[in-house]
Design an enzyme around this catalytic site. Structure first.
Site, PDB file in Angstrom:
ATOM      1  N   GLY A   9       6.208   3.602  -7.541  1.00 15.11           N
ATOM      2  CA  GLY A   9       7.370   2.810  -7.907  1.00 15.11           C
ATOM      3  C   GLY A   9       6.967   1.545  -8.633  1.00 15.11           C
ATOM      4  N   GLY A  15       7.060  -2.675  -9.686  1.00 16.76           N
ATOM      5  CA  GLY A  15       7.113  -3.961  -9.014  1.00 16.76           C
ATOM      6  C   GLY A  15       5.750  -4.480  -8.583  1.00 16.76           C
ATOM      7  CB  CYS A  34       1.355   4.978  -7.522  1.00 15.06           C
ATOM      8  SG  CYS A  34       1.379   3.953  -9.015  1.00 15.06           S
ATOM      9  CG  PHE A  35       4.695   0.155  -5.223  1.00 14.93           C
ATOM     10  CD1 PHE A  35       4.035  -0.981  -5.632  1.00 14.93           C
ATOM     11  CD2 PHE A  35       5.919   0.000  -4.583  1.00 14.93           C
ATOM     12  CE1 PHE A  35       4.557  -2.248  -5.406  1.00 14.93           C
ATOM     13  CE2 PHE A  35       6.455  -1.253  -4.353  1.00 14.93           C
ATOM     14  CZ  PHE A  35       5.776  -2.386  -4.766  1.00 14.93           C
ATOM     15  CD  GLN A  87      -0.062  -1.271  -6.592  1.00 17.58           C
ATOM     16  OE1 GLN A  87       0.969  -1.940  -6.519  1.00 17.58           O
ATOM     17  NE2 GLN A  87      -0.403  -0.616  -7.693  1.00 17.58           N
ATOM     18  CG  ASN A 104       2.912   4.176 -15.750  1.00 20.67           C
ATOM     19  OD1 ASN A 104       2.537   3.246 -16.452  1.00 20.67           O
ATOM     20  ND2 ASN A 104       4.194   4.488 -15.611  1.00 20.67           N
ATOM     21  CG  PHE A 142       0.424  -5.251  -9.598  1.00 21.32           C
ATOM     22  CD1 PHE A 142       0.270  -6.617  -9.397  1.00 21.32           C
ATOM     23  CD2 PHE A 142       1.508  -4.811 -10.343  1.00 21.32           C
ATOM     24  CE1 PHE A 142       1.175  -7.521  -9.935  1.00 21.32           C
ATOM     25  CE2 PHE A 142       2.419  -5.710 -10.878  1.00 21.32           C
ATOM     26  CZ  PHE A 142       2.248  -7.068 -10.672  1.00 21.32           C
ATOM     27  CG  HIS A 157       1.084   9.135 -10.662  1.00 17.07           C
ATOM     28  ND1 HIS A 157       2.228   8.824  -9.960  1.00 17.07           N
ATOM     29  CD2 HIS A 157       0.751   8.018 -11.349  1.00 17.07           C
ATOM     30  CE1 HIS A 157       2.576   7.579 -10.215  1.00 17.07           C
ATOM     31  NE2 HIS A 157       1.691   7.066 -11.051  1.00 17.07           N
ATOM     32  CD  GLU A 207       3.080  12.014  -8.583  1.00 17.59           C
ATOM     33  OE1 GLU A 207       3.521  11.163  -9.382  1.00 17.59           O
ATOM     34  OE2 GLU A 207       2.014  11.855  -7.953  1.00 17.59           O
TER      35      GLU A 207
END
Length: 313
Positions: free
Chosen positions: A142, A144, A170-171, A174, A212, A215, A262, A264
């Site tokens: 996601g 942000g 991914c997010f 983090q 993609n 951060f 990713h 997926e």
């Protein structure tokens, strides 16, 4: 003018029909060099009446556009209520997925591993998650800044405290890092594209991955360390070979791991799709331990890991 005899319309006509702005006459090599030297920056593409504005006004608008740092964008991409996708393989149990921008291919991959996938809004509470009696939890990708998502970090600490197996993408990687007590930072230039090489330290294999993100987690690459928040030992499990950035975390004393890229990716590459199987096996092993020493669970070999194909290609 078109360059292929099979074309039935020009690129310009296609862009106009789909409402997509196109640009030309750009020295992309010069842009690439500028970004590599100065880091990621905001930019503007102006069309219609905005294209007639003077350069100073266009530059002002670009500079006033909000940056990504410090922004929590999960509410803009998350579902508003719980959505359930039943398992499409032998059922293991309920899986709580926190939707921070989840892809359908992620849901399909999880359902194909035997989970009834309950996709929760990003505002979900630990009580709501406990109510479905999940066998595991998952945080999606996601947009942000992870430093602006304290509520999701606190929720994840509660999930880990409950002993639930966890997988993050991914997010989600983090946020696992922050839940364990590590910091995050904005990369000078993000990782974008489908050809990012990553070393899986567990197997020694190099995987070509889709990435993609802007951060990353700040954690030691070459040593096992104690979680600053008391979740036991943690190691960096995956490393980006282009710039030595953390691409994955693995907790050694609790059932939790994550990756920055990713697995997926429906369009590929599929090198990392086996991670869904690794998650499934971790959940089964955790359930087996909870059921006692007589419980048995199947285990994938490294060869099976490496040959598992993405069913969403």
């Amino acid at each position: 003018m078109v360059s292929n005899w099979r074309a039935n319309r020009s690129l310009d006509d296609a862009l106009v029909e789909d409402g997509i702005v196109g640009i030309s006459g750009i020295d992309t090599r010069a842009v690439t060099r500028r970004i590599r030297s100065s880091g990621s920056m905001r930019g503007g593409v102006f069309s219609g009446e905005a294209a007639e504005l003077d350069a100073e006004e266009q530059l002002r608008r670009v500079r006033e556009a909000p940056g990504m740092a410090g922004r929590n964008l999960s509410a803009e991409v998350s579902v508003s209520e719980v959505e359930v996708t039943p398992a499409t393989a032998e059922r293991i149990g309920n899986l709580a997925v926190l939707d921070l921008g989840v892809k359908q291919s992620t849901i399909d991959n999880l359902a194909a591993r035997g989970f009834d996938v309950h996709v929760f809004p990003q505002s979900a509470t630990i009580e709501e998650i406990r109510a479905i009696e999940p066998v595991a939890a998952f945080y999606s990708n996601g947009p942000g800044d992870p430093a602006a998502s304290d509520q999701h970090v606190e929720l994840l600490r509660a999930v880990l405290g409950d002993g639930l197996p966890f997988f993050g993408i991914c997010f989600g990687n983090q946020l696992l890092g922050r839940a364990l007590g590590f910091g995050t930072y904005k990369l000078p230039f993000g990782h974008r594209g489908i050809n990012q090489p990553v070393l899986d330290k567990t197997t020694g294999r190099v995987e070509i991955t889709s990435q993609n993100h802007g951060f990353a987690v700040d954690a030691p690459l070459d040593q096992v360390v104690d979680s600053p928040h008391g979740f036991g030992r943690v190691e960096v499990s995956h490393i980006g070979l282009n710039d030595q950035v953390v691409e994955g975390l693995r907790a050694l004393d609790i059932p939790a791991f994550s990756v920055q890229y990713h697995p997926e990716a429906a369009a590929g590459p599929h090198d990392a799709n086996y991670l869904f199987d690794r998650f499934r096996e971790m959940v089964l092993a955790t359930l087996g331990q909870a059921q006692g020493p007589d419980a048995t669970t199947p285990a994938l070999t490294d060869a099976q890991d490496s040959t598992q194909e993405d069913t969403n290609a």
